[in-house]
Design an enzyme around this catalytic site. Structure first.
Site, PDB file in Angstrom:
ATOM      1  CB  THR A  22       3.515   2.473  -0.526  1.00  0.00           C
ATOM      2  OG1 THR A  22       3.503   1.368   0.104  1.00  0.00           O
ATOM      3  CG2 THR A  22       4.228   2.190  -1.837  1.00  0.00           C
ATOM      4  CB  CYS A  28       5.077  -5.190  -3.642  1.00  0.00           C
ATOM      5  SG  CYS A  28       4.500  -6.323  -2.432  1.00  0.00           S
ATOM      6  CG  HIS A  45       2.058  -1.886  -1.291  1.00  0.00           C
ATOM      7  ND1 HIS A  45       3.358  -1.051  -0.692  1.00  0.00           N
ATOM      8  CD2 HIS A  45       2.754  -3.062  -1.697  1.00  0.00           C
ATOM      9  CE1 HIS A  45       4.212  -2.068  -0.590  1.00  0.00           C
ATOM     10  NE2 HIS A  45       3.844  -3.215  -1.081  1.00  0.00           N
TER      11      HIS A  45
END
Length: 162
Positions: A22, A28, A45
């Protein structure tokens, strides 16, 4: 071998020889679950800590730590992973908004994401083997189930494997 890339609020599961990645983890948090015996890895994620305020039929549960980790665990088990053997690695949760010394909890999204991810994994009995979290720099991560390593590229800080 291919690399499956997941987006924000997304999750997926791969097995050897594929990898999973990712991009752009700022506040995040990237959570990986790994079954070493079966060489299966999943990644979510996480964008926000809790889904409670946003629940509804069309809500993407993968973008929240409390519901996304549960979805990932379910998908891992349906893919053949053994829950008893799962381990986790975390990356991300940086402080990206305002000054890192500000005392405004609303701006500490990354810190809250990491906290809820840790809480969920502890509640599920999944040990965290390694983590590269917090700070003020974004990250891109790639997990290789062949080696069990999480490769982390940190903006302006280089690369490392955990």
């Amino acid at each position: 071998m291919s690399t499956v890339v997941i987006g924000i609020g997304d999750l997926n599961v791969v097995r050897v020889p594929d990898r999973i990645a990712t991009l752009g983890l700022g506040s995040c948090c990237g959570v990986t679950l790994y079954d070493k015996t079966n060489k299966i890895c999943g990644m979510v994620h996480v964008m926000l800590p809790r889904a409670t305020a946003a629940m509804g039929e069309n809500v993407n549960k993968a973008k929240f730590a409390d519901t996304g980790i549960l979805l990932l665990l379910d998908k891992m088990q349906r893919s053949g992973a053994r829950r008893a053997g799962l381990t986790a690695k975390l990356a991300g949760g940086a402080h990206m908004f305002g000054s890192a010394t500000m005392n405004n909890d609303l701006l500490k999204v990354g810190e809250r994401n990491v906290q809820v991810c840790r809480e969920m994994l502890q509640k599920l009995g999944i040990p965290i083997l390694a983590q590269d979290v917090l700070g003020t720099h974004g990250r891109t991560i790639t997990f290789d189930p062949a080696t069990g390593l999480l490769h982390i590229k940190t903006v302006g800080m280089g690369e490392k494997d955990i």
